[in-house]
Design a protein around this motif. Structure first.
Motif, PDB file in Angstrom:
ATOM      1  N   ALA A 118       0.940  -1.300  -0.132  1.00 40.36           N
ATOM      2  CA  ALA A 118      -0.037  -0.031   0.246  1.00 40.36           C
ATOM      3  C   ALA A 118       0.794   1.103   0.118  1.00 40.36           C
ATOM      4  CB  ALA A 118      -0.951  -0.109   1.329  1.00 40.36           C
TER       5      ALA A 118
ATOM      6  N   TYR B 273       1.038   3.938  -3.467  1.00 41.03           N
ATOM      7  CA  TYR B 273       0.876   5.518  -3.099  1.00 41.03           C
ATOM      8  C   TYR B 273       2.101   6.159  -3.612  1.00 41.03           C
ATOM      9  CZ  TYR B 273       0.892   9.808  -0.578  1.00 41.03           C
ATOM     10  OH  TYR B 273       0.932  11.269  -0.145  1.00 41.03           O
TER      11      TYR B 273
ATOM     12  N   GLN C 204      -3.732   1.021  -4.883  1.00 44.88           N
ATOM     13  CA  GLN C 204      -3.217   2.313  -4.216  1.00 44.88           C
ATOM     14  C   GLN C 204      -2.625   3.282  -5.140  1.00 44.88           C
ATOM     15  OE1 GLN C 204      -3.698   4.552  -1.591  1.00 44.88           O
ATOM     16  NE2 GLN C 204      -3.855   2.438  -0.577  1.00 44.88           N
TER      17      GLN C 204
ATOM     18  N   THR D  85      -4.589   6.754  -6.071  1.00 41.01           N
ATOM     19  CA  THR D  85      -3.660   8.173  -5.949  1.00 41.01           C
ATOM     20  C   THR D  85      -3.760   8.935  -7.039  1.00 41.01           C
ATOM     21  OG1 THR D  85      -2.117   6.910  -4.194  1.00 41.01           O
ATOM     22  CG2 THR D  85      -1.458   9.045  -5.137  1.00 41.01           C
TER      23      THR D  85
END
Length: 390
Positions: A137, A141, A181, A185
């Motif tokens: 994760a 990101y 993720q 993002t």
């Protein structure tokens, strides 16, 4: 006697994470654990020794750390450090045995019981211990931010007095935890996001995050444990043809494909990069496993024509604070399965509960995560590492 826990300072180049943070140290102390943390272990995560407070002993002696009942680490200690552990002691860390056969050999010689965090089974009960997911994760990101920073363009659509700038197009390959993720993002940053995964059952998740799901006709590869199986040659060709068409229009491509215990699958060929538009970037999260792109070089940015190919090998370390917090909690949750409350009147009077190490080998999580038991290989990963197989 309280259980002793050692936390060494990470020595792998570029590693900024630490296995225990002050909040988790306090929880372990309340269980009656005697924590021995190596001096400076948290410095790279911006955690000075004094932040651990009175819950731990800060020591400069490696013998104190590696002489503990349990050693918690991010990366496996060097064989010379493992040799300092006593027979029957427990090591919990990422290991990646296929890349570290000498580490497994050292465990065998020292009689160490090891639980490898990458072997945590992907079952509902083990979600709070799934360090692969927590660290993925962080990586997903951050890689979206790396792509945004590296592009010579805006990601969102902008309407200005000088005209309207269309949103950048971002293609994410792989819709596991890291890929999802990255999708989320990039979408929050205003890009138009497309995503592809050989597991077509990820389509709903991808679309729920605002991305368009791409399909390679005739290619579906759902595997065990939520991972994808390896593709046949025919499937690989169909996949590459579809991706090549979509890459020509992408401003940024993020690849996150991996197969546990094996080199990263090669998805992006040199010819596919040739077709990318000028000034575009490719961020390859598979760099540490050899890369999803055949032009990727770990920890380097390769300029190929006018395309930048970025290959960071330890992305979670770029988010040391939160990555350490999540990982430390993963470790604590796993360790809690191995502790049983012990009778100790004086501890009760101090407001703590003493715990002993009591490993239930019939527990599905314990059985799935064990790499070696008293030094003997207890998993295929350990046996393959010792035999030289991949």
């Amino acid at each position: 006697m309280s259980i002793s826990i050692g936390v060494p300072k990470e020595t792998v180049s570029g590693e900024t994470r630490v296995a225990v943070v002050p909040k988790v140290a306090a929880k372990l102390a309340r269980l009656g654990a005697d924590l021995q943390i190596q001096q400076g272990a948290g410095e790279a995560s911006r955690i000075p020794d004094q932040d651990f407070g009175d819950n731990v002993t800060i020591t400069s002696r490696e013998a104190d750390v590696f002489g503990a009942d349990v050693v918690l680490a991010v990366n496996p200690p060097a064989p010379s450090k493992i040799a300092k552990m006593r027979s029957g002691a427990v090591l919990i860390s990422f290991v990646q045995a296929h890349n570290n056969p000498k580490v497994v050999e050292a465990m065998q010689k020292a009689g160490v019981t090891c639980f490898a965090m990458e072997l945590i089974p992907r079952i509902t009960r083990a979600q709070s211990m799934d360090a692969l997911s927590s660290q993925a994760a962080a990586a997903g990101y951050k890689c979206a931010l790396i792509a945004a920073e590296s592009l010579p363009r805006f990601l969102p659509m902008l309407t200005t007095a000088a005209g309207t700038i269309r949103p950048a197009k971002v293609l994410v390959i792989g819709a596991g935890v890291a890929g999802l993720q990255a999708i989320a993002t990039a979408n929050r940053l205003g890009a138009k996001v497309f995503a592809y995964d050989v597991r077509t059952d990820t389509k709903e998740q991808v679309e729920s995050l605002g991305a368009e799901f791409l399909i390679a006709q005739g290619v579906t590869a759902e595997g065990e444990g939520g991972y994808a199986r390896e593709l046949t040659d025919d499937e690989k060709q169909k996949q590459q043809d579809m991706l090549a068409d979509n890459m020509t229009d992408a401003d940024a491509v993020i690849t996150t494909a991996s197969v546990p215990g094996k080199p990263a699958p090669k998805i992006i060929s040199k010819a596919m990069v040739d077709g990318m538009k000028a000034g575009s970037v490719l961020v390859d999260l598979g760099a540490s496993g050899g890369g999803n792109c055949e032009l990727t070089e770990p920890d380097k940015t390769v300029t190929y024509g006018s395309v930048s190919i970025i290959g960071p090998s330890n992305v979670p370390a770029l988010l040391a604070e939160h990555a350490s917090e999540m990982y430390a909690q993963n470790l604590a949750n796993l360790l809690s399965l191995m502790l049983t409350e012990a009778e100790d009147q004086s501890a009760a009077q101090r407001g703590t509960k003493m715990h002993d190490l009591a490993i239930d080998w019939d527990d599905a999580v314990i059985d799935g995560a064990v790499l070696t038991r008293d030094g003997e290989p207890a998993s295929d990963a350990a046996r393959n590492a010792l035999s030289g197989e991949q």
